[in-house]
Design a protein around this motif. Structure first.
Motif, PDB file in Angstrom:
ATOM      1  N   LEU A 146       0.834  -1.198   0.000  1.00 15.72           N
ATOM      2  CA  LEU A 146       0.000   0.000   0.000  1.00 15.72           C
ATOM      3  C   LEU A 146       0.870   1.249   0.000  1.00 15.72           C
ATOM      4  O   LEU A 146       0.610   2.205  -0.732  1.00 15.72           O
ATOM      5  N   ALA A 147       1.932   1.237   0.786  1.00 18.18           N
ATOM      6  CA  ALA A 147       2.848   2.385   0.830  1.00 18.18           C
ATOM      7  C   ALA A 147       3.491   2.622  -0.535  1.00 18.18           C
ATOM      8  O   ALA A 147       3.648   3.776  -0.957  1.00 18.18           O
ATOM      9  N   ALA A 148       3.839   1.546  -1.249  1.00 15.68           N
ATOM     10  CA  ALA A 148       4.446   1.688  -2.576  1.00 15.68           C
ATOM     11  C   ALA A 148       3.460   2.306  -3.557  1.00 15.68           C
ATOM     12  O   ALA A 148       3.829   3.176  -4.361  1.00 15.68           O
ATOM     13  N   VAL A 149       2.204   1.879  -3.503  1.00 11.49           N
ATOM     14  CA  VAL A 149       1.184   2.448  -4.394  1.00 11.49           C
ATOM     15  C   VAL A 149       0.945   3.915  -4.053  1.00 11.49           C
ATOM     16  O   VAL A 149       0.892   4.772  -4.944  1.00 11.49           O
ATOM     17  N   LEU A 150       0.808   4.230  -2.780  1.00 12.29           N
ATOM     18  CA  LEU A 150       0.573   5.618  -2.372  1.00 12.29           C
ATOM     19  C   LEU A 150       1.745   6.521  -2.749  1.00 12.29           C
ATOM     20  O   LEU A 150       1.546   7.659  -3.183  1.00 12.29           O
ATOM     21  N   ALA A 151       2.969   6.012  -2.602  1.00 13.52           N
ATOM     22  CA  ALA A 151       4.145   6.796  -2.984  1.00 13.52           C
ATOM     23  C   ALA A 151       4.129   7.073  -4.491  1.00 13.52           C
ATOM     24  O   ALA A 151       4.434   8.185  -4.928  1.00 13.52           O
ATOM     25  N   TRP A 152       3.736   6.079  -5.285  1.00 15.02           N
ATOM     26  CA  TRP A 152       3.643   6.261  -6.741  1.00 15.02           C
ATOM     27  C   TRP A 152       2.592   7.312  -7.084  1.00 15.02           C
ATOM     28  O   TRP A 152       2.824   8.184  -7.916  1.00 15.02           O
ATOM     29  N   PRO A 161     -21.948  -3.098 -22.721  1.00 19.93           N
ATOM     30  CA  PRO A 161     -22.844  -2.748 -21.618  1.00 19.93           C
ATOM     31  C   PRO A 161     -23.293  -1.288 -21.713  1.00 19.93           C
ATOM     32  O   PRO A 161     -22.539  -0.429 -22.188  1.00 19.93           O
ATOM     33  N   PRO A 162     -24.500  -0.976 -21.242  1.00 17.16           N
ATOM     34  CA  PRO A 162     -24.986   0.402 -21.308  1.00 17.16           C
ATOM     35  C   PRO A 162     -24.349   1.329 -20.273  1.00 17.16           C
ATOM     36  O   PRO A 162     -24.368   2.544 -20.435  1.00 17.16           O
ATOM     37  N   ASN A 163     -23.808   0.776 -19.200  1.00 17.82           N
ATOM     38  CA  ASN A 163     -23.205   1.578 -18.129  1.00 17.82           C
ATOM     39  C   ASN A 163     -21.761   1.106 -17.927  1.00 17.82           C
ATOM     40  O   ASN A 163     -21.533   0.004 -17.421  1.00 17.82           O
ATOM     41  N   VAL A 164     -20.813   1.944 -18.321  1.00 17.43           N
ATOM     42  CA  VAL A 164     -19.399   1.548 -18.284  1.00 17.43           C
ATOM     43  C   VAL A 164     -18.563   2.663 -17.673  1.00 17.43           C
ATOM     44  O   VAL A 164     -18.745   3.843 -17.999  1.00 17.43           O
ATOM     45  N   VAL A 165     -17.635   2.252 -16.814  1.00 21.80           N
ATOM     46  CA  VAL A 165     -16.603   3.145 -16.288  1.00 21.80           C
ATOM     47  C   VAL A 165     -15.276   2.551 -16.741  1.00 21.80           C
ATOM     48  O   VAL A 165     -15.046   1.355 -16.558  1.00 21.80           O
ATOM     49  N   GLU A 166     -14.424   3.372 -17.341  1.00 22.55           N
ATOM     50  CA  GLU A 166     -13.121   2.880 -17.773  1.00 22.55           C
ATOM     51  C   GLU A 166     -12.053   3.912 -17.454  1.00 22.55           C
ATOM     52  O   GLU A 166     -12.240   5.112 -17.688  1.00 22.55           O
ATOM     53  N   THR A 167     -10.943   3.409 -16.905  1.00 23.59           N
ATOM     54  CA  THR A 167      -9.830   4.287 -16.559  1.00 23.59           C
ATOM     55  C   THR A 167      -8.546   3.469 -16.505  1.00 23.59           C
ATOM     56  O   THR A 167      -8.564   2.236 -16.561  1.00 23.59           O
ATOM     57  N   ASP A 168      -7.430   4.146 -16.390  1.00 19.16           N
ATOM     58  CA  ASP A 168      -6.123   3.506 -16.296  1.00 19.16           C
ATOM     59  C   ASP A 168      -5.838   3.115 -14.841  1.00 19.16           C
ATOM     60  O   ASP A 168      -6.492   3.608 -13.910  1.00 19.16           O
ATOM     61  N   PRO A 169      -4.863   2.232 -14.624  1.00 20.20           N
ATOM     62  CA  PRO A 169      -4.568   1.779 -13.255  1.00 20.20           C
ATOM     63  C   PRO A 169      -4.212   2.907 -12.283  1.00 20.20           C
ATOM     64  O   PRO A 169      -4.668   2.905 -11.143  1.00 20.20           O
ATOM     65  N   ARG A 170      -3.420   3.870 -12.706  1.00 18.49           N
ATOM     66  CA  ARG A 170      -3.018   4.952 -11.795  1.00 18.49           C
ATOM     67  C   ARG A 170      -4.232   5.767 -11.348  1.00 18.49           C
ATOM     68  O   ARG A 170      -4.394   6.074 -10.165  1.00 18.49           O
ATOM     69  N   THR A 171      -5.085   6.126 -12.282  1.00 16.16           N
ATOM     70  CA  THR A 171      -6.275   6.906 -11.941  1.00 16.16           C
ATOM     71  C   THR A 171      -7.193   6.094 -11.039  1.00 16.16           C
ATOM     72  O   THR A 171      -7.702   6.611 -10.035  1.00 16.16           O
ATOM     73  N   TRP A 172      -7.403   4.815 -11.376  1.00 13.59           N
ATOM     74  CA  TRP A 172      -8.275   3.968 -10.569  1.00 13.59           C
ATOM     75  C   TRP A 172      -7.761   3.875  -9.135  1.00 13.59           C
ATOM     76  O   TRP A 172      -8.511   4.041  -8.179  1.00 13.59           O
ATOM     77  N   LEU A 173      -6.478   3.584  -8.974  1.00 17.38           N
ATOM     78  CA  LEU A 173      -5.932   3.430  -7.620  1.00 17.38           C
ATOM     79  C   LEU A 173      -5.970   4.761  -6.866  1.00 17.38           C
ATOM     80  O   LEU A 173      -6.151   4.773  -5.645  1.00 17.38           O
ATOM     81  N   GLY A 174      -5.845   5.865  -7.566  1.00 13.17           N
ATOM     82  CA  GLY A 174      -6.011   7.175  -6.926  1.00 13.17           C
ATOM     83  C   GLY A 174      -7.432   7.355  -6.404  1.00 13.17           C
ATOM     84  O   GLY A 174      -7.643   7.854  -5.297  1.00 13.17           O
ATOM     85  N   LEU A 175      -8.418   6.937  -7.183  1.00 10.11           N
ATOM     86  CA  LEU A 175      -9.818   7.035  -6.749  1.00 10.11           C
ATOM     87  C   LEU A 175     -10.091   6.102  -5.576  1.00 10.11           C
ATOM     88  O   LEU A 175     -10.769   6.472  -4.613  1.00 10.11           O
ATOM     89  N   THR A 209      -8.046   5.015  -3.316  1.00 10.85           N
ATOM     90  CA  THR A 209      -7.373   5.434  -2.088  1.00 10.85           C
ATOM     91  C   THR A 209      -7.778   6.825  -1.616  1.00 10.85           C
ATOM     92  O   THR A 209      -7.365   7.263  -0.545  1.00 10.85           O
ATOM     93  N   GLY A 210      -8.547   7.525  -2.428  1.00  7.14           N
ATOM     94  CA  GLY A 210      -8.957   8.871  -2.056  1.00  7.14           C
ATOM     95  C   GLY A 210      -7.957   9.942  -2.422  1.00  7.14           C
ATOM     96  O   GLY A 210      -8.129  11.111  -2.072  1.00  7.14           O
ATOM     97  N   VAL A 211      -6.919   9.568  -3.148  1.00  6.02           N
ATOM     98  CA  VAL A 211      -5.901  10.539  -3.560  1.00  6.02           C
ATOM     99  C   VAL A 211      -6.412  11.398  -4.714  1.00  6.02           C
ATOM    100  O   VAL A 211      -6.085  12.571  -4.808  1.00  6.02           O
ATOM    101  N   GLY A 212      -7.219  10.805  -5.584  1.00  2.00           N
ATOM    102  CA  GLY A 212      -7.743  11.528  -6.734  1.00  2.00           C
ATOM    103  C   GLY A 212      -9.244  11.730  -6.618  1.00  2.00           C
ATOM    104  O   GLY A 212      -9.906  11.076  -5.814  1.00  2.00           O
ATOM    105  N   SER A 213      -9.780  12.621  -7.441  1.00  4.61           N
ATOM    106  CA  SER A 213     -11.224  12.845  -7.423  1.00  4.61           C
ATOM    107  C   SER A 213     -11.848  12.398  -8.740  1.00  4.61           C
ATOM    108  O   SER A 213     -11.243  12.532  -9.813  1.00  4.61           O
ATOM    109  N   PRO A 252     -13.857   6.662  -1.935  1.00  7.03           N
ATOM    110  CA  PRO A 252     -12.760   5.684  -1.947  1.00  7.03           C
ATOM    111  C   PRO A 252     -13.130   4.400  -1.216  1.00  7.03           C
ATOM    112  O   PRO A 252     -14.079   4.379  -0.416  1.00  7.03           O
ATOM    113  N   LEU A 253     -12.374   3.362  -1.483  1.00  4.61           N
ATOM    114  CA  LEU A 253     -12.604   2.056  -0.854  1.00  4.61           C
ATOM    115  C   LEU A 253     -11.761   1.867   0.394  1.00  4.61           C
ATOM    116  O   LEU A 253     -12.082   1.033   1.231  1.00  4.61           O
TER     117      LEU A 253
END
Length: 126
Positions: free
Chosen positions: A18-24, A79-93, A95-99, A124-125
């Protein structure tokens, strides 16, 4: 952030992951691909646990995709309802780092369909 019985970051190795992801996310070096893959897959599983269902598909290529949120089930085609993003953006969401709004405005997150935005309310999760 590999899945462990106590949840993300609950043991020393999980805390290091988790620390490695947050640091990234804060501008540090990118973690190794297996750690990113595990973090994305674990967070997608946590999303499904929080909101089981098959109304919205969440895609984080190249590591995973899940269906979540109760409601009408989708079975064929796009599917009619889709969310798509890259790994960095997803992990930011996650963890609460991104909006959500910033990610969507910058084009790093695409949300289509009337229910796709419901995912934002689940983050965030951590």
């Amino acid at each position: 952030m590999a899945r462990r019985s106590g949840g993300p970051g609950s043991d020393p190795e999980g805390q290091q992951d988790l620390a490695a992801v947050l640091a990234w996310l804060d501008g540090g070096p990118e973690p190794e691909r297996p750690l990113l893959k595990a973090a994305v897959k674990e967070s997608l599983s946590a999303l499904v646990e929080r909101a089981p269902g098959r109304s919205v598909e969440v895609r984080v290529p190249p590591f995973g995709a899940v269906q979540c949120i109760e409601g009408p089930r989708h079975t064929r085609g796009t599917p009619p309802n889709v969310v798509e993003t890259d790994p960095r953006t997803w992990l930011g969401l996650v963890t609460g780092v991104g909006s959500w709004d910033d990610a969507q405005a910058s084009g790093r997150l695409a949300a289509s369909g009337s229910r796709a935005g419901e995912v934002a309310g689940l983050l965030p999760l951590l």
